[in-house]
Design an enzyme around this catalytic site. Structure first.
Site, PDB file in Angstrom:
ATOM      1  N   HIS A  55      -3.026   0.154  -7.525  1.00 13.27           N
ATOM      2  CA  HIS A  55      -2.565   0.602  -6.215  1.00 13.27           C
ATOM      3  C   HIS A  55      -3.718   0.392  -5.232  1.00 13.27           C
ATOM      4  CE1 HIS A  55       1.217   2.372  -7.361  1.00 13.27           C
ATOM      5  NE2 HIS A  55       0.638   3.045  -8.337  1.00 13.27           N
ATOM      6  N   CYS A  77      -1.588  -3.282  -2.918  1.00 10.51           N
ATOM      7  CA  CYS A  77      -1.080  -3.247  -1.551  1.00 10.51           C
ATOM      8  C   CYS A  77      -2.243  -3.425  -0.577  1.00 10.51           C
ATOM      9  CB  CYS A  77      -0.379  -1.918  -1.285  1.00 10.51           C
ATOM     10  SG  CYS A  77       1.136  -1.670  -2.216  1.00 10.51           S
TER      11      CYS A  77
END
Length: 459
Positions: A162, A204
């Site tokens: 992440h 991301c």
């Protein structure tokens, strides 16, 4: 033999010798290239990092395990491959096939043989930096393996995680911030600790780790799953495992590496194929694969970094750039947890405690998302609501021009995130998307005292 015959023989021998010399001269550059590809002038190192834990994040450890299999089959030695993974997936009670990890539906076990050099509490940023730096004295626990590389060595770094503007996470402790990561690499370069480094980053806003920060004079080439503003996407999400098994960017380069000849495919060609594959979808599930740093390195062959699988080389085929090895649906990395919880709720038997628990977890996740949305809006309103020239929406999501780093003062950025968490609670995977807001607050010149007061009032 008369004089005339002797002359003819001498002439033929001379021509043959000349032809042989010419042929050898043509072969030598090819032989030199093969020797270089085999790492004759240096070692190949691989550092593989899964930056998350928890069954809902299954895909990151699956990606990393698959990457290990690619490097191992490619000829890299275990002593030169260093793996960071929390290691809570293979034997998780939710895993339908205990002791194994797959990276696609009905795929092979990619967990077998993977060295867990740094697992559990040892999967933290400090150890990651120490490993890259080759600093054994800074490491306690784990196998103690470090990148003990020299000026002729290449290093391949693959990180699946992440992310958020300005950082990627680790299962334990502090985030890996862009400026700290680049500083470690700069010191490695100054110490002549490598010849070239190639970085593949799945997260991301992963472009923000290099945008305006990674210069082209460090012999480092990086490619990322997304640009500095958009999420990356998970793949293979509809299956009996109740979770996503891989990530679009990651499975794209991994499956490409499984099928193609690393001695013939360049980094550039793989980048182009992976970029095509991730941009192809028109359902809003595409991310823009990017490249940073010294782009001349992209002309190198894959074999120089991840090796080449002999089995693949015998029957190498060009696979369709848009083809996935199994049917798949995609979901934003930040929404993968919601998808996992909704699926758990849908399959739980009616009237059971399992159903109640699944519903409770889903509602809690939704409530926490709404809460952080409201907290951030309140803080920005308190800081900028009465000032002319600022709009709340702009402060929250404004993006600096291309080529500029996320923030000018990285200490301010880290500090303001800590101030928020002190007053408003730890930022979740979803909440971390607001890191750009903290950067914009710093860039606007807001003082630490102002940030403390606003956070205290808002939360």
């Amino acid at each position: 033999m008369n004089h005339k015959t002797t002359c003819w023989v001498a002439l033929i021998l001379s021509m043959c010798l000349s032809s042989t010399i010419t042929t050898l001269e043509g072969v030598r550059p090819i032989m030199r290239n093969i020797q270089q590809q085999k790492g004759a002038n240096g070692n190949r190192w691989g550092v593989l990092v899964a930056g998350s834990n928890g069954y809902e994040n299954y895909r990151h450890q699956a990606d990393v395990c698959h990457a290990y299999q690619v490097l191992k089959k490619g000829g890299l030695k275990d002593e030169n491959i260093i793996v960071f993974m929390y290691d809570d997936i293979a034997n998780n009670t939710q895993n339908p096939k205990p002791g194994t990890i797959i990276n696609k539906p009905n795929g092979p076990d990619v967990y077998k043989g993977v060295p867990k050099d740094y697992s559990g509490e040892h999967t933290n940023a400090k150890k990651f930096y120490a490993v890259l730096s080759g600093n054994r004295s800074a490491i306690t626990g784990g196998t103690g393996k470090v990148v003990d590389s020299g000026p002729n060595d290449t290093i391949f770094i693959y990180y699946a995680d992440h992310g958020a503007p300005g950082f990627v996470t680790m299962p334990v402790g502090e985030n890996v911030f862009a400026n700290d990561f680049i500083d470690v690499l700069k010191k490695k370069h100054a110490a002549k600790g490598y010849k070239k480094i190639v970085i593949y980053l799945e997260a991301c806003e992963s472009g923000s780790m290099f945008e305006g920060i990674l210069t082209n004079n460090l012999n480092i080439y990086a490619t990322t799953a997304s640009n500095s503003t958009d999420p990356s996407f998970a793949a293979y999400c509809d299956n009996e495992y109740d979770t996503c098994l891989g990530d679009v960017f990651s499975v794209s380069w991994l499956e490409d590496s499984d099928k193609t000849d690393g001695r013939k495919e360049t980094l550039k060609r793989q980048y182009e194929r992976v970029r095509e594959r991730t941009l192809h979808w028109d359902d809003g599930s595409s991310s823009e694969v990017m490249q940073y740093g010294d782009k001349m390195i992209s002309n190198d062959f894959l074999v120089n970094y991840i090796g080449a699988n002999p089995a693949t080389n015998k029957n190498s085929k060009t696979n369709n750039a848009y083809f996935f090895d199994a049917p798949t649906i995609f979901v934003s990395q930040r929404d993968a947890t919601i998808l996992h919880l909704r699926h758990k709720l849908s399959i739980a038997p009616e009237g059971t405690s399992e159903k109640s628990e699944a519903e409770k977890r889903l509602l809690l996740e939704i409530a926490e998302r709404e809460q952080v949305d409201n907290y951030i809006k309140r803080i920005v309103n308190l800081l900028f609501g009465e000032k002319s020239g600022y709009e709340v929406a702009s402060v929250i999501s404004s993006v600096r021009p291309s080529g500029q780093p996320l923030v000018d003062d990285w200490d301010c950025f880290k500090n303001y995130m800590k101030i928020y968490e002190t007053h408003c609670g730890t930022l979740s995977t979803y909440g971390k998307k607001y890191s750009r807001t903290f950067a914009n607050i710093c860039n606007a010149g807001i003082s630490e005292e102002q940030m403390i007061v606003a956070s205290a009032k808002a939360c």
